[in-house]
Design a protein around this motif. Structure first.
Motif, PDB file in Angstrom:
ATOM      1  N   GLU A 217      64.054   5.686  42.110  1.00  0.00           N
ATOM      2  CA  GLU A 217      63.108   4.569  42.218  1.00  0.00           C
ATOM      3  C   GLU A 217      63.822   3.318  42.690  1.00  0.00           C
ATOM      4  N   ARG A 218      65.024   3.075  42.167  1.00  0.00           N
ATOM      5  CA  ARG A 218      65.786   1.888  42.553  1.00  0.00           C
ATOM      6  C   ARG A 218      66.184   1.933  44.022  1.00  0.00           C
ATOM      7  N   ARG A 219      66.511   3.144  44.523  1.00  0.00           N
ATOM      8  CA  ARG A 219      66.969   3.284  45.910  1.00  0.00           C
ATOM      9  C   ARG A 219      65.847   3.661  46.875  1.00  0.00           C
ATOM     10  N   HIS A 220      64.636   3.730  46.360  1.00  0.00           N
ATOM     11  CA  HIS A 220      63.467   4.082  47.186  1.00  0.00           C
ATOM     12  C   HIS A 220      63.650   5.439  47.866  1.00  0.00           C
ATOM     13  N   GLU A 221      64.127   6.420  47.091  1.00  0.00           N
ATOM     14  CA  GLU A 221      64.329   7.771  47.598  1.00  0.00           C
ATOM     15  C   GLU A 221      63.217   8.693  47.104  1.00  0.00           C
ATOM     16  N   ALA A 222      62.976   9.747  47.856  1.00  0.00           N
ATOM     17  CA  ALA A 222      61.992  10.749  47.434  1.00  0.00           C
ATOM     18  C   ALA A 222      62.544  11.534  46.244  1.00  0.00           C
ATOM     19  N   LEU A 223      61.640  12.047  45.427  1.00  0.00           N
ATOM     20  CA  LEU A 223      62.036  12.841  44.265  1.00  0.00           C
ATOM     21  C   LEU A 223      60.935  13.881  44.009  1.00  0.00           C
ATOM     22  N   SER A 224      61.322  15.150  44.024  1.00  0.00           N
ATOM     23  CA  SER A 224      60.358  16.224  43.829  1.00  0.00           C
ATOM     24  C   SER A 224      60.798  17.113  42.676  1.00  0.00           C
ATOM     25  N   LEU A 277      64.851  19.972  40.228  1.00  0.00           N
ATOM     26  CA  LEU A 277      64.668  18.591  40.650  1.00  0.00           C
ATOM     27  C   LEU A 277      65.359  18.408  41.993  1.00  0.00           C
ATOM     28  N   PHE A 278      64.609  17.869  42.964  1.00  0.00           N
ATOM     29  CA  PHE A 278      65.135  17.648  44.320  1.00  0.00           C
ATOM     30  C   PHE A 278      65.098  16.160  44.620  1.00  0.00           C
ATOM     31  N   ARG A 279      66.253  15.544  44.694  1.00  0.00           N
ATOM     32  CA  ARG A 279      66.309  14.116  45.024  1.00  0.00           C
ATOM     33  C   ARG A 279      66.576  13.961  46.506  1.00  0.00           C
ATOM     34  N   GLY A 280      65.823  13.070  47.149  1.00  0.00           N
ATOM     35  CA  GLY A 280      65.965  12.851  48.580  1.00  0.00           C
ATOM     36  C   GLY A 280      65.096  13.777  49.405  1.00  0.00           C
ATOM     37  N   LEU A 281      64.308  14.652  48.760  1.00  0.00           N
ATOM     38  CA  LEU A 281      63.406  15.559  49.463  1.00  0.00           C
ATOM     39  C   LEU A 281      61.976  15.342  48.975  1.00  0.00           C
ATOM     40  N   ASP A 282      61.032  15.257  49.923  1.00  0.00           N
ATOM     41  CA  ASP A 282      59.632  15.202  49.493  1.00  0.00           C
ATOM     42  C   ASP A 282      59.195  16.610  49.100  1.00  0.00           C
ATOM     43  N   LYS A 283      57.951  16.747  48.657  1.00  0.00           N
ATOM     44  CA  LYS A 283      57.516  18.034  48.112  1.00  0.00           C
ATOM     45  C   LYS A 283      57.488  19.144  49.174  1.00  0.00           C
ATOM     46  N   VAL A 284      57.191  18.784  50.417  1.00  0.00           N
ATOM     47  CA  VAL A 284      57.165  19.792  51.482  1.00  0.00           C
ATOM     48  C   VAL A 284      58.579  20.274  51.785  1.00  0.00           C
ATOM     49  N   GLU A 285      59.522  19.336  51.888  1.00  0.00           N
ATOM     50  CA  GLU A 285      60.917  19.706  52.155  1.00  0.00           C
ATOM     51  C   GLU A 285      61.494  20.520  51.003  1.00  0.00           C
ATOM     52  N   ALA A 321      55.865  19.404  43.099  1.00  0.00           N
ATOM     53  CA  ALA A 321      55.108  18.147  43.089  1.00  0.00           C
ATOM     54  C   ALA A 321      56.023  16.976  43.450  1.00  0.00           C
ATOM     55  N   ASP A 322      55.436  15.972  44.082  1.00  0.00           N
ATOM     56  CA  ASP A 322      56.117  14.714  44.387  1.00  0.00           C
ATOM     57  C   ASP A 322      56.063  13.850  43.129  1.00  0.00           C
ATOM     58  N   VAL A 323      57.215  13.544  42.555  1.00  0.00           N
ATOM     59  CA  VAL A 323      57.254  12.833  41.281  1.00  0.00           C
ATOM     60  C   VAL A 323      56.576  11.471  41.363  1.00  0.00           C
ATOM     61  N   PHE A 324      56.830  10.732  42.449  1.00  0.00           N
ATOM     62  CA  PHE A 324      56.310   9.369  42.548  1.00  0.00           C
ATOM     63  C   PHE A 324      54.841   9.315  42.972  1.00  0.00           C
ATOM     64  N   ALA A 325      54.226  10.470  43.167  1.00  0.00           N
ATOM     65  CA  ALA A 325      52.791  10.491  43.467  1.00  0.00           C
ATOM     66  C   ALA A 325      51.952  10.437  42.195  1.00  0.00           C
ATOM     67  N   TYR A 326      52.623  10.399  41.033  1.00  0.00           N
ATOM     68  CA  TYR A 326      51.918  10.433  39.756  1.00  0.00           C
ATOM     69  C   TYR A 326      52.356   9.267  38.874  1.00  0.00           C
ATOM     70  N   PRO A 327      51.546   8.909  37.890  1.00  0.00           N
ATOM     71  CA  PRO A 327      51.867   7.739  37.058  1.00  0.00           C
ATOM     72  C   PRO A 327      53.199   7.844  36.323  1.00  0.00           C
ATOM     73  N   SER A 328      53.622   9.057  36.000  1.00  0.00           N
ATOM     74  CA  SER A 328      54.875   9.234  35.271  1.00  0.00           C
ATOM     75  C   SER A 328      55.493  10.568  35.655  1.00  0.00           C
ATOM     76  N   SER A 329      56.759  10.736  35.303  1.00  0.00           N
ATOM     77  CA  SER A 329      57.436  12.004  35.581  1.00  0.00           C
ATOM     78  C   SER A 329      56.797  13.146  34.790  1.00  0.00           C
ATOM     79  N   ARG A 330      56.286  12.855  33.610  1.00  0.00           N
ATOM     80  CA  ARG A 330      55.614  13.885  32.816  1.00  0.00           C
ATOM     81  C   ARG A 330      54.353  14.374  33.521  1.00  0.00           C
TER      82      ARG A 330
END
Length: 355
Positions: A217-224, A277-285, A321-330
């Motif tokens: 979130e701090r680095r504005h990176e994708a997280l899936s 957990l995939f950091r730097g990858l969106d859900k499709v990647e 799932a794309d983590v940041f597409a939802y209100p929380s990681s849960r």
């Protein structure tokens, strides 16, 4: 708790739903109640297609007996909304226990450090006092012409021996505290790893997700996030035995671990389920990367080592799932779990993205 409340889950109903149990007519009310509780626990686990594990048995007992009313109420609400009871949901209810244990371990670690520090300071003080007293005792020993001096020297020698004994005891306490801290550190490391696969467990993954979420979130990176589940695993266990089932779990754990790196993490979530957990990858990647593993693994051939009987194709399904597409990681984890169920419903051996 009534069977009508317990019987529905991933399957339409429990195997004994609506059947009489044939209890002896002379059974006491206590015996009947105990038998009913056992029946309800079995119906809960089988009806919701949950593994017979210590954690699941504990959760089922709490819900069926009412000993954990808060969880029982959540279960009632979940069923009223028409949602299935999943392993993820069961594990979430246990999250508070893991947090409590972690807090107790932290407090114990601090207490041991304080005790070791106190023992260390006391030992140093005793050592300094002992050294100074040694000098006075030696001087008094050289001046033993008078009886008063001899008595003083004897008393000083006794005090010196007691001080030296105290120093030894403090040193021993210091070593014991250090040993306890090492054992506690090892226990905490063991608590974060799954012994069958060597992967981090659910508890460790939750801590990792919290850290990666904040950093991404701090680095504005994708997280899936992805949930993976071995297809038809119960059939493998039933036909070929639990040793073969464990081997299959280890094989898939190894396949998933091969793609792990600083930005890709895998953990065993429980039973035959893994979470990634995939950091730097969106859900499709992330789905594409995971699909390569799925396709390669599905081509492997497994054999029952005890009987040499072919097991056939072994595959897994996953939801991403794309983590940041939802209100929380849960919420993102729940979305990935729903996508996993969609993959199962579509025929298994596939990856489905949430949304």
């Amino acid at each position: 708790m009534l069977k009508g409340l317990l019987g529905l889950g991933r399957n339409a109903e429990g195997p004994d739903s609506g059947k009489p149990h044939g209890k002896a007519s002379g059974a006491s009310a206590r015996d009947l109640a105990r038998q009913q509780l056992i029946d309800d626990i079995g119906t809960f686990l089988i009806g919701n297609d949950l593994d017979i594990s210590e954690a699941n048995l504990t959760a089922a007992f709490g819900i069926c007996s009412g000993s954990t009313p808060a969880v029982a109420q959540k279960y009632t609400e979940l069923r009223a909304e028409g949602h299935p009871v999943t392993q993820t949901w069961i594990d979430e209810q246990r999250g508070g226990t893991s947090d409590t244990i972690a807090r107790i371990a932290d407090k114990l670690d601090r207490s041991l450090e304080d005790f070791a520090s106190t023992s260390r300071d006391a030992r140093k003080t005793a050592a300094q006092y002992s050294s100074e007293m040694q000098v006075h005792v030696e001087k008094a020993s050289e001046m033993q012409e008078r009886e008063e001096i001899r008595n003083l020297a004897t008393l000083a020698m006794a005090m010196l021996e007691r001080t030296q004994h105290l120093e030894q005891e403090m040193h021993r306490s210091e070593r014991e505290a250090a040993a306890l801290r090492r054992r506690l550190a090892k226990a905490r490391r063991d608590a974060d790893h799954d012994h069958l696969t060597g992967l981090p467990n659910r508890r460790a993954f939750e801590g990792l997700l919290t850290r990666q979420y904040a950093e991404a979130e701090r680095r504005h990176e994708a997280l899936s996030v992805a949930f993976c589940d071995i297809d038809n695993f119960k059939r493998i266990n039933d036909i070929h035995g639990h040793d073969t089932g464990d081997r299959v779990i280890q094989a898939i754990a190894g396949a998933l671990a091969k793609i792990s790196d600083d930005n890709c993490h895998v953990a065993r979530h429980g039973g035959e389920e893994f979470v990634m957990l995939f950091r730097g990858l969106d859900k499709v990647e992330a789905a594409l990367r995971l699909d390569e593993v799925r396709e390669t693994f599905a081509k492997r051939s497994f054999v029952n080592r005890q009987s040499d009987e072919p097991i056939g194709q072994i595959s897994f399904s996953a939801g991403v799932a794309d983590v940041f597409a939802y209100p929380s990681s849960r919420d993102a984890l729940k979305a990935a779990d729903v996508a996993l169920y969609a993959a199962k419903a579509q025929g298994r051996n596939r990856i489905v993205t949430a949304g």
